[in-house]
Structures are given as C-alpha cells and as structure tokens.
Write a protein that holds these residues in place. Structure first.
Motif, PDB file in Angstrom:
ATOM      1  N   ALA A  90       0.831  -1.209   0.000  1.00  6.90           N
ATOM      2  CA  ALA A  90       0.000   0.000   0.000  1.00  6.90           C
ATOM      3  C   ALA A  90       0.869   1.263   0.000  1.00  6.90           C
ATOM      4  CB  ALA A  90      -0.921  -0.003   1.218  1.00  6.90           C
ATOM      5  N   ILE A  91       1.992   1.221   0.706  1.00  8.83           N
ATOM      6  CA  ILE A  91       2.901   2.368   0.760  1.00  8.83           C
ATOM      7  C   ILE A  91       3.494   2.648  -0.617  1.00  8.83           C
ATOM      8  CG2 ILE A  91       5.153   3.127   1.636  1.00  8.83           C
ATOM      9  CD1 ILE A  91       4.343   1.704   4.310  1.00  8.83           C
ATOM     10  N   LYS A  92       3.921   1.607  -1.311  1.00 10.57           N
ATOM     11  CA  LYS A  92       4.489   1.772  -2.650  1.00 10.57           C
ATOM     12  C   LYS A  92       3.432   2.322  -3.616  1.00 10.57           C
ATOM     13  CE  LYS A  92       8.423   0.354  -1.292  1.00 10.57           C
ATOM     14  NZ  LYS A  92       9.475   1.390  -1.049  1.00 10.57           N
ATOM     15  N   LYS A  93       2.208   1.843  -3.467  1.00 13.60           N
ATOM     16  CA  LYS A  93       1.105   2.338  -4.292  1.00 13.60           C
ATOM     17  C   LYS A  93       0.841   3.817  -3.992  1.00 13.60           C
ATOM     18  CE  LYS A  93      -3.791   1.336  -5.234  1.00 13.60           C
ATOM     19  NZ  LYS A  93      -4.945   0.468  -4.850  1.00 13.60           N
ATOM     20  N   LEU A  94       0.890   4.171  -2.711  1.00 18.74           N
ATOM     21  CA  LEU A  94       0.648   5.559  -2.309  1.00 18.74           C
ATOM     22  C   LEU A  94       1.768   6.479  -2.799  1.00 18.74           C
ATOM     23  CD1 LEU A  94      -0.974   7.687  -0.821  1.00 18.74           C
ATOM     24  CD2 LEU A  94       0.084   6.955   1.326  1.00 18.74           C
ATOM     25  N   ASN A  95       3.004   5.991  -2.786  1.00 14.33           N
ATOM     26  CA  ASN A  95       4.128   6.794  -3.282  1.00 14.33           C
ATOM     27  C   ASN A  95       3.864   7.283  -4.709  1.00 14.33           C
ATOM     28  OD1 ASN A  95       5.442   6.342  -0.896  1.00 14.33           O
ATOM     29  ND2 ASN A  95       6.982   4.948  -1.730  1.00 14.33           N
ATOM     30  N   ILE A  96       3.402   6.371  -5.538  1.00 14.80           N
ATOM     31  CA  ILE A  96       3.122   6.701  -6.945  1.00 14.80           C
ATOM     32  C   ILE A  96       1.996   7.739  -7.019  1.00 14.80           C
ATOM     33  CG2 ILE A  96       2.270   5.782  -9.132  1.00 14.80           C
ATOM     34  CD1 ILE A  96       3.578   3.083  -8.297  1.00 14.80           C
ATOM     35  N   TRP A 112      -4.292   6.224  14.863  1.00 12.43           N
ATOM     36  CA  TRP A 112      -4.475   4.807  14.540  1.00 12.43           C
ATOM     37  C   TRP A 112      -3.746   4.389  13.268  1.00 12.43           C
ATOM     38  CZ3 TRP A 112      -7.988   0.668  16.067  1.00 12.43           C
ATOM     39  CH2 TRP A 112      -8.565   0.872  17.326  1.00 12.43           C
ATOM     40  N   THR A 113      -3.592   5.325  12.342  1.00 12.58           N
ATOM     41  CA  THR A 113      -3.026   4.977  11.034  1.00 12.58           C
ATOM     42  C   THR A 113      -1.610   5.517  10.894  1.00 12.58           C
ATOM     43  OG1 THR A 113      -3.390   5.114   8.648  1.00 12.58           O
ATOM     44  CG2 THR A 113      -3.963   7.063   9.943  1.00 12.58           C
ATOM     45  N   TYR A 114      -0.815   4.908  10.034  1.00 14.37           N
ATOM     46  CA  TYR A 114       0.581   5.337   9.935  1.00 14.37           C
ATOM     47  C   TYR A 114       1.168   5.269   8.536  1.00 14.37           C
ATOM     48  CZ  TYR A 114       2.199   0.487   9.420  1.00 14.37           C
ATOM     49  OH  TYR A 114       2.432  -0.782   8.958  1.00 14.37           O
ATOM     50  N   ILE A 115       0.596   4.486   7.611  1.00 15.92           N
ATOM     51  CA  ILE A 115       1.280   4.265   6.330  1.00 15.92           C
ATOM     52  C   ILE A 115       1.454   5.563   5.542  1.00 15.92           C
ATOM     53  CG2 ILE A 115       0.356   1.910   6.215  1.00 15.92           C
ATOM     54  CD1 ILE A 115      -1.186   2.964   3.680  1.00 15.92           C
ATOM     55  N   GLY A 116       0.536   6.518   5.738  1.00 16.50           N
ATOM     56  CA  GLY A 116       0.664   7.796   5.042  1.00 16.50           C
ATOM     57  C   GLY A 116       1.922   8.539   5.429  1.00 16.50           C
ATOM     58  N   ALA A 117       2.314   8.408   6.712  1.00 18.13           N
ATOM     59  CA  ALA A 117       3.527   9.074   7.178  1.00 18.13           C
ATOM     60  C   ALA A 117       4.766   8.433   6.557  1.00 18.13           C
ATOM     61  CB  ALA A 117       3.601   9.010   8.701  1.00 18.13           C
ATOM     62  N   VAL A 118       4.786   7.114   6.502  1.00 17.94           N
ATOM     63  CA  VAL A 118       5.928   6.411   5.906  1.00 17.94           C
ATOM     64  C   VAL A 118       6.079   6.809   4.439  1.00 17.94           C
ATOM     65  CG1 VAL A 118       6.886   4.154   5.316  1.00 17.94           C
ATOM     66  CG2 VAL A 118       5.682   4.457   7.497  1.00 17.94           C
ATOM     67  N   SER A 119       4.973   6.799   3.728  1.00 17.91           N
ATOM     68  CA  SER A 119       4.999   7.139   2.310  1.00 17.91           C
ATOM     69  C   SER A 119       5.430   8.586   2.094  1.00 17.91           C
ATOM     70  CB  SER A 119       3.615   6.907   1.699  1.00 17.91           C
ATOM     71  OG  SER A 119       3.616   7.184   0.322  1.00 17.91           O
ATOM     72  N   ALA A 120       4.893   9.500   2.891  1.00 21.16           N
ATOM     73  CA  ALA A 120       5.234  10.919   2.751  1.00 21.16           C
ATOM     74  C   ALA A 120       6.717  11.157   2.980  1.00 21.16           C
ATOM     75  CB  ALA A 120       4.405  11.748   3.719  1.00 21.16           C
ATOM     76  N   HIS A 121       7.281  10.493   3.995  1.00 19.26           N
ATOM     77  CA  HIS A 121       8.712  10.646   4.266  1.00 19.26           C
ATOM     78  C   HIS A 121       9.549  10.133   3.097  1.00 19.26           C
ATOM     79  CE1 HIS A 121       7.857  12.143   8.137  1.00 19.26           C
ATOM     80  NE2 HIS A 121       7.614  10.987   8.738  1.00 19.26           N
ATOM     81  N   GLN A 122       9.122   9.038   2.498  1.00 17.14           N
ATOM     82  CA  GLN A 122       9.847   8.489   1.352  1.00 17.14           C
ATOM     83  C   GLN A 122       9.785   9.423   0.150  1.00 17.14           C
ATOM     84  OE1 GLN A 122       8.452   4.499   0.573  1.00 17.14           O
ATOM     85  NE2 GLN A 122       9.239   3.678   2.502  1.00 17.14           N
ATOM     86  N   CYS A 123       8.700  10.197   0.081  1.00 20.97           N
ATOM     87  CA  CYS A 123       8.524  11.128  -1.049  1.00 20.97           C
ATOM     88  C   CYS A 123       8.934  12.558  -0.693  1.00 20.97           C
ATOM     89  CB  CYS A 123       7.072  11.109  -1.510  1.00 20.97           C
ATOM     90  SG  CYS A 123       6.510   9.533  -2.152  1.00 20.97           S
ATOM     91  N   ASN A 124       9.486  12.732   0.514  1.00 24.88           N
ATOM     92  CA  ASN A 124       9.925  14.054   0.975  1.00 24.88           C
ATOM     93  C   ASN A 124       8.774  15.070   1.000  1.00 24.88           C
ATOM     94  OD1 ASN A 124      11.911  15.813   1.982  1.00 24.88           O
ATOM     95  ND2 ASN A 124      12.350  16.641  -0.064  1.00 24.88           N
ATOM     96  N   ILE A 125       7.642  14.631   1.524  1.00 26.31           N
ATOM     97  CA  ILE A 125       6.459  15.484   1.662  1.00 26.31           C
ATOM     98  C   ILE A 125       6.190  15.709   3.152  1.00 26.31           C
ATOM     99  CG2 ILE A 125       3.965  15.646   1.256  1.00 26.31           C
ATOM    100  CD1 ILE A 125       4.387  13.855  -1.207  1.00 26.31           C
ATOM    101  N   PRO A 126       5.925  16.949   3.581  1.00 25.65           N
ATOM    102  CA  PRO A 126       5.655  17.220   5.001  1.00 25.65           C
ATOM    103  C   PRO A 126       4.429  16.465   5.512  1.00 25.65           C
ATOM    104  CG  PRO A 126       6.037  19.258   3.792  1.00 25.65           C
ATOM    105  CD  PRO A 126       5.912  18.168   2.766  1.00 25.65           C
ATOM    106  N   VAL A 127       4.507  16.072   6.778  1.00 19.76           N
ATOM    107  CA  VAL A 127       3.419  15.337   7.423  1.00 19.76           C
ATOM    108  C   VAL A 127       2.832  16.165   8.567  1.00 19.76           C
ATOM    109  CG1 VAL A 127       2.831  13.312   8.828  1.00 19.76           C
ATOM    110  CG2 VAL A 127       4.355  13.074   6.849  1.00 19.76           C
ATOM    111  N   VAL A 128       1.510  16.255   8.596  1.00 18.70           N
ATOM    112  CA  VAL A 128       0.785  16.801   9.743  1.00 18.70           C
ATOM    113  C   VAL A 128       0.029  15.647  10.360  1.00 18.70           C
ATOM    114  CG1 VAL A 128      -1.060  18.348  10.508  1.00 18.70           C
ATOM    115  CG2 VAL A 128       0.592  19.121   8.769  1.00 18.70           C
TER     116      VAL A 128
END
Length: 390
Positions: A90-96, A112-128
């Motif tokens: 799901a993270i790889k899919k979100l990266n794209i 409760w959720t976390y995959i968005g943060a992992v994906s954002a960090h991989q794409c160098n996008i700020p996380v709130v």
C-alpha cells in the motif's frame, strides 16, 4: 495547495471521520485547497465524501493499533507480519499516487493509522499528524510498537492535539516544538439553535449520545435516573442515542429493567441526524472518563441544552463550571443526580448557563475556526519547506 487527508476508518458515524469531512470541505471552499482523502477500507464514509464532492482514493491498508493485553501468540505475530507486508504494498502504491497528484501535505487524521507518514517521508512530503483520541485511557488500545510509533510521529512537521488533555499526555513523549493545540470544530450551521429554550415543559428530556461503551459512562446516568426517582423527581425521560456492541447494549438494557426504569429510559440506536434529539432536549450528559475532546459537549452547547459533564479529560476544559455548563465528579452517581435536580429546581439560572454555553461554543468551537487554525498551520509548514529548499 494540494492536501491528502488519511483517516483510520471509513464510517459516517465516527466523530473523527465527520470532523475530517467538515475540515476537507472548508479547506476546499474557504482556502482554495485541493483536498483528497485516502481511505484504507470499504465503508459508508466514502458515500459522505463523494456526496460532498471530495475525491476518494481507496488503498487497502491496516492500522497499527491493538487491544491492551492482547496475547502476542505465534499466530498473532504471523498475522501481524502478513498485514505489515500488505501495508508495504500500500505504501508503494501511495508513493506513486502522491507524486502523480503533486501533494504538498499529507495529513493523518488519527493516531491509529501510519502508512501515510511512511509514504510521505519516502517522497519528501511534510506530514501533519492529528491526535484525536486517548488510546490507552479511553479506547483500551495501544500502538503495537510504541518506540517505532512515537519516532515516526516525532518526524512529522506538525502534530495537532485536539485538547490540552491530549497535549499534556504527549508533551513529554513527542517534540514540544512540533505540538500545537487546535480544538476540534463542530458544524454550527447544523447544530446551532439560537431560539432553543430549555426546561419549559413539565417533562425534562435528558440526552446522552455517542458510542455505547463502558468508557462513555452510560451506566452512570442510568443509575442517576434511579436516584432521581428515589428522591421523588419523576418528570423526566432519558434518551440514549448511539450504538455499541450487542453484549454491552444488552447489559445496559438489563440494568434499566432491573432498576425498574423502562418507562423512563429510551434506547434510540444509531441516528445520523442527532441534532433532532438536541432540539428536543433540556440537558445533555457527558459521562466519559477520558474524553479527548468531546464533540457531544460542544454539540450540546451549540444546541442550547444545559451540558452536565464529568470533571475529567477534555470535558473539564470545555465546561466552565456554573458558567457554561455543570461539572460532576466522575463515577459519583449521587453528584450527577444532584446536578440534574439543581437544574430542574433552578430553571432560570440553568437557562442562563445554557445560553452562556451556546455563546461560548459559537465563538470558540466551530468548524470554521478549526479550519482557519489548521490552514494557518499548513502555511507554516509550507513556509518552512520553502525555506529549506532555498
């Protein structure tokens, strides 16, 4: 600004989800943001998003929260590893997807959720990261790996606590300079009732609404009803609105029967339009032990009811005792009973307090104010990102 919001659930009966939908609409309409929502599971919340014209991206993933004390057996660990493997897909899919849509900020709606943060960090996008709940204290849940979880949360650009109570829990766990308190916002158009006057009829309508569970304290108000009858106060009806597990709901219904209150207590089940119950109510009770914010508290105030809440969690922050509502000692049914009796016998003062609560909620706790504060935080994040580029 392109923003991706990620909830942990997909239910239009979830307070956190409803808050997110309202935020998304206001960010789009008032601040010209392009707002998308990624849902991790099927659910009726998607219908609400689409009916409001908010684009939905479905990406199957699993949360990282487990029940406290859940046995970590071999089978459990195997299942967890399988879920984590699916999450990496799901993270790889979100990266794209993030790159394709030029997302500027990824905003996680709950802890409760976390995959968005992992994906954002991989794409160098700020996380709130929005923390809207007491996991251990209220929901009896915890992050599977707290060390990793808190480290990932600490890497966010900004972390929003929806109350001082939440802030105080995390201020010594997460970076203080990244933590901000932004109170939740309630739809004033939907709930505000300027002309609602309470305690005008002979029968007093008492309301408790929300998830039916032990942590929400419905049992306290039921026992208080028995105390009211025993003290010869019988002109009332308690309305319980909401759903929960069949087992716990049956337990409460059995208690009502045992206490001989079947003519005083009505279970209404789930309602998507709770404003109709506030409009007919005089008193709203909030009996939760560890409310992270308490949408019900502000909904009750906006609607013009007298809110009586337990003096703990964020409820104690939102209610100024004897000014905007009444506070009682959590777990003390006699104290709750006395607060209700006082309101019934001091109607003019009770109306005045309810009116003050309505004004306070309208001036401080609306969804419009919440969206304004969140957007200001987004601007800070983007300014810092641009500074780092230069």
């Amino acid at each position: 600004m392109n923003v991706l919001l990620i909830p942990s659930d997909n239910s239009k009966s979830s307070g956190a989800f409803l808050s997110m939908v309202q935020l998304a609409k206001l960010l789009r309409d008032n601040y010209d943001c392009n707002v998308y929502v990624m849902v991790q599971r099927k659910g009726n919340g998607s219908e609400l998003l689409m009916s409001n014209g908010i684009p939905v991206f479905y990406n199957r993933a699993y949360n990282w929260v487990i029940s406290i004390g859940e046995k970590r057996t071999f089978a459990f660990r195997v299942q967890k590893l399988a879920k984590e493997a699916l999450n990496w897909i799901a993270i790889k899919k979100l990266n794209i997807w993030l790159k394709r849509n030029n997302i500027d900020i990824v905003h996680l709606n709950t802890s409760w959720t976390y995959i968005g943060a992992v994906s954002a960090h991989q794409c160098n996008i700020p996380v709130v990261w929005h923390i809207r709940e007491f996991l251990e204290e209220d929901q009896h849940d915890e992050i599977w790996d707290k060390k990793y979880g808190y480290r990932l949360m600490s890497d966010s650009s900004k972390i929003i606590a929806i109350s001082k109570s939440i802030y105080n829990k995390y201020v010594n766990i997460l970076p203080k300079d990244k933590l901000s308190i932004i109170y939740n916002g309630i739809d004033s158009v939907r709930f505000y009732r300027e002309k609602h006057v309470i305690l005008n009829a002979e029968n007093v309508n008492i309301l408790i609404t929300g998830t039916i569970s032990e942590s929400k304290g419905q049992i306290q108000i039921i026992k208080a009803c028995r105390c009211l009858v025993d003290s010869h106060v019988e002109n009332f009806t308690l309305h319980i609105v909401g759903i929960g597990s069949e087992e716990y709901t049956n337990k409460l219904q059995a208690l009502v029967k045992k206490l001989e209150l079947t003519d005083k207590v009505v279970f209404h089940g789930f309602c998507g339009n709770t404003e109709q119950y506030y409009e007919k109510s005089d008193i709203t009770c909030v009996c939760s032990k560890a409310e992270a914010f308490g949408r019900v508290t502000i909904e009750g105030m906006l609607s013009g009811t007298l809110v009586i809440g337990a003096a703990c969690g964020a409820t104690e922050e939102l209610i100024q005792n004897n000014k905007t509502g009444l506070l009682y000692e959590y777990g003390n049914e006699n104290d709750l009973t006395n607060k209700i009796k006082w309101a019934v016998t001091n109607k003019e003062i009770a109306r005045s307090i309810a009116n003050c609560g309505r004004t306070y909620a309208k001036e401080n706790m609306t969804a419009v104010i919440n969206a304004q504060n969140v957007y200001s935080l987004y601007q800070e994040v983007m300014e810092k990102k641009n500074e780092n580029k230069n």
